[in-house]
Scaffold this active site. Structure first.
Site, mmCIF file in Angstrom:
data_model
loop_
_atom_site.group_PDB
_atom_site.id
_atom_site.type_symbol
_atom_site.label_atom_id
_atom_site.label_comp_id
_atom_site.label_asym_id
_atom_site.label_seq_id
_atom_site.Cartn_x
_atom_site.Cartn_y
_atom_site.Cartn_z
ATOM 1 N N HIS A 83 0.834 -1.219 0.000
ATOM 2 C CA HIS A 83 0.000 0.000 0.000
ATOM 3 C C HIS A 83 0.862 1.260 0.000
ATOM 4 C CE1 HIS A 83 -3.384 -2.640 1.230
ATOM 5 N NE2 HIS A 83 -2.434 -3.237 1.951
ATOM 6 N N SER A 128 14.991 20.375 -16.548
ATOM 7 C CA SER A 128 13.792 21.153 -16.838
ATOM 8 C C SER A 128 14.206 22.396 -17.609
ATOM 9 C CB SER A 128 13.122 21.542 -15.524
ATOM 10 O OG SER A 128 12.339 22.706 -15.704
ATOM 11 N N LYS A 186 16.234 20.795 -11.472
ATOM 12 C CA LYS A 186 15.578 19.512 -11.734
ATOM 13 C C LYS A 186 16.470 18.507 -12.465
ATOM 14 C CE LYS A 186 11.727 18.447 -11.246
ATOM 15 N NZ LYS A 186 10.503 18.794 -11.918
ATOM 16 N N GLU A 244 10.130 7.086 -16.810
ATOM 17 C CA GLU A 244 8.775 7.557 -17.121
ATOM 18 C C GLU A 244 8.373 7.116 -18.529
ATOM 19 O OE1 GLU A 244 8.208 11.691 -14.789
ATOM 20 O OE2 GLU A 244 9.930 11.599 -16.093
#
Ligand code: ARG
Length: 467
Positions: free
Chosen positions: A160, A287, A293, A300
């Site tokens: 979880h 970024s 970043k 991804e």
């Protein structure tokens, strides 16, 4: 009309040539040209069979096989002038062969594009499975190296997405490796199912010609371990069946889902919130706005492309679903999803191989997260079970201890013996020993558990398989 007859091999009964729009709509050469090596191989096998049964003489067979060899070179060197008006790979190659030898006119005896394309795709899929198995071996080897490097570094395992019990980086990475190992096996099974020869099925009902199906199948490598030909058993099924496509797309989607779940773990671990893992600069991006970043795009994209592979499977299933037997032109649409799944999964495997090779774990951050005593609450319940307390009661007792520690704003082992014993008299003075991680792992030495010997054994097992 004369032009049309020359252009397409089925032109005889037509008085008008295809509309330009219909040519664009109906062509498959823009994607099935990649079947050319398999189509040529299939034609060579078919020609060898025709020669064997006397439907081609030696000279004709020689000219055809030499022509096929030349075409293979042209295709390989990307010199081949694919023509849209010739519709598909089969008719392009047949016409090109015809320009080399008149004997090419005899090649299509006893064959239809229906069994031809089914044969091409089975040859293609056998190769594709082999390629993906190699790709998987790369990803598995990278994962194995990582598992080995951090075999005993403890981290929390999650259910979880809540801290559950301690495991090690090795154990966690090996979990992904097990899944990839099943994918590897799955692709062998798909290759085995593809390994059946449809040639001789013709359009649907075979041929009146004295074809030797066994001979063609053997020439093309559609054989079992003993070298016996493996033949499709029903010509209608053989040209209508796309099960192997579905199995292949399923295996690709399943493998992609495994990579996607691995990717998700690494994305989480790489976040500042977890901070367990550092990804190599070479597989991350920055970024355009935020200078600080470093984004885990590699993982991804693996996750994103997985959606595409699931979609490819869906496309195939829906395409096939309502088709009456046997071949329907809808089936031409069966190839792009198969090709795309192969290409995308190959890329994902290569990327995962590359990234895993260069990932580093922050052992201190891992150790810090794994030192949470609550991760061993279950071990405390087990401790009580070994002292004769029923598990349900033990579970309840530990729950109370956790609640008490929470209310006292201390960690579990900071409760005093008296406080603990007031909740359960079976708690001995040694109860805090359970919070020793080395002890916790040492007691987990049965198959599948994260004990150090278990992990070492499993690493050895995978090393012996992957070399
Ligand atoms: N390009 C076709 C396909 O991929 C080849 C088979 C054509 N067969 C036919 N009966 N029109 O499906």
């Amino acid at each position: 009309m004369a032009e049309n007859k020359k252009q397409v091999s089925w032109g005889g009964r037509f008085s008008d040539k295809p509309d330009d729009l219909m040519q664009v709509f109906g062509e498959s050469i823009s994607f099935d040209s990649r079947l050319a090596p398999y189509d040529l191989q299939g034609s060579l096998g078919h020609a060898a069979m025709l020669a064997k049964v006397g439907l081609l003489d030696d000279k004709e067979f020689k000219e055809i096989s030499e022509g096929i060899e030349e075409l293979a070179e042209e295709v390989q060197s990307e010199d081949f002038p694919w023509k849209l008006e010739l519709e598909d790979v089969h008719m392009n190659l047949e016409q090109a062969l015809r320009s080399k030898t008149e004997a090419a006119d005899k090649l299509h005896a006893g064959r239809s594009r229906n069994d031809q394309v089914a044969t091409d795709m089975r040859l293609f899929l056998k190769d594709a499975c082999g390629q993906l198995r190699t790709g998987l071996e790369g990803a598995m080897s990278s994962a194995l190296e990582l598992a080995q490097r951090y075999a005993t570094v403890a981290i929390p395992g999650y259910t979880h997405l809540q801290r559950a019990q301690p495991v090690t980086v090795g154990h966690h990475i090996l979990a992904h490796l097990e899944a990839l190992g099943r994918d590897h096996e799955r692709f062998s099974t798909v290759a085995d199912h593809a390994n059946v020869c449809p040639l001789g099925s013709g359009a649907i009902a075979g041929s009146t010609l004295p074809l030797d199906r066994e001979y063609a199948a053997k020439a093309l490598g559609f054989v079992d371990a003993e070298g016996n030909a493996r033949l499709t058993a029903n010509g209608m099924d053989a040209v209508a069946d796309r099960d192997v496509f579905v199995e292949f797309a399923t295996a690709c989607a399943t493998c992609a889902i495994h990579l996607s779940r691995l990717a998700e773990d690494f994305i989480l671990w790489n976040s500042t919130e977890f901070g367990f893992v550092d990804l190599p600069d070479s597989f991350t991006t920055g970024s355009s706005l935020m200078p600080q970043k470093k984004n885990p795009d590699c993982f991804e994209l693996v996750r994103g492309k997985t959606g595409r592979m699931v979609g490819n499977l869906q496309t195939l299933l829906v395409t096939i679903k309502g088709l009456p037997l046997t071949y329907n032109r809808d089936l031409q649409e069966d190839k792009p999803p198969v090709f795309d799944s192969l290409d995308q999964l190959s890329l994902c495997l290569a990327v995962v191989t590359g990234v895993l090779r260069k990932c580093t774990f922050d052992e201190e951050a891992c150790r810090c997260a794994a030192s949470d005593p609550l991760l061993l609450a279950t071990d405390l319940a087990d401790y009580l079970v070994e002292r004769g307390v029923a598990f349900r009661k033990a579970h309840h007792v530990v729950g109370e201890l956790v609640g008490l520690a929470e209310s006292k704003q201390c960690v579990l082992p900071d409760l005093s013996d008296e406080q603990a014993q007031a909740i359960c008299e079976q708690i001995g003075s040694d109860w805090r020993d359970v919070f020793d991680l080395a002890r916790a792992f040492g007691k987990r030495e049965k198959a599948g558990m994260p004990g150090p010997k278990q992990i070492a054994d499993r690493i050895k097992y995978w090393q012996s398989l992957l070399g």
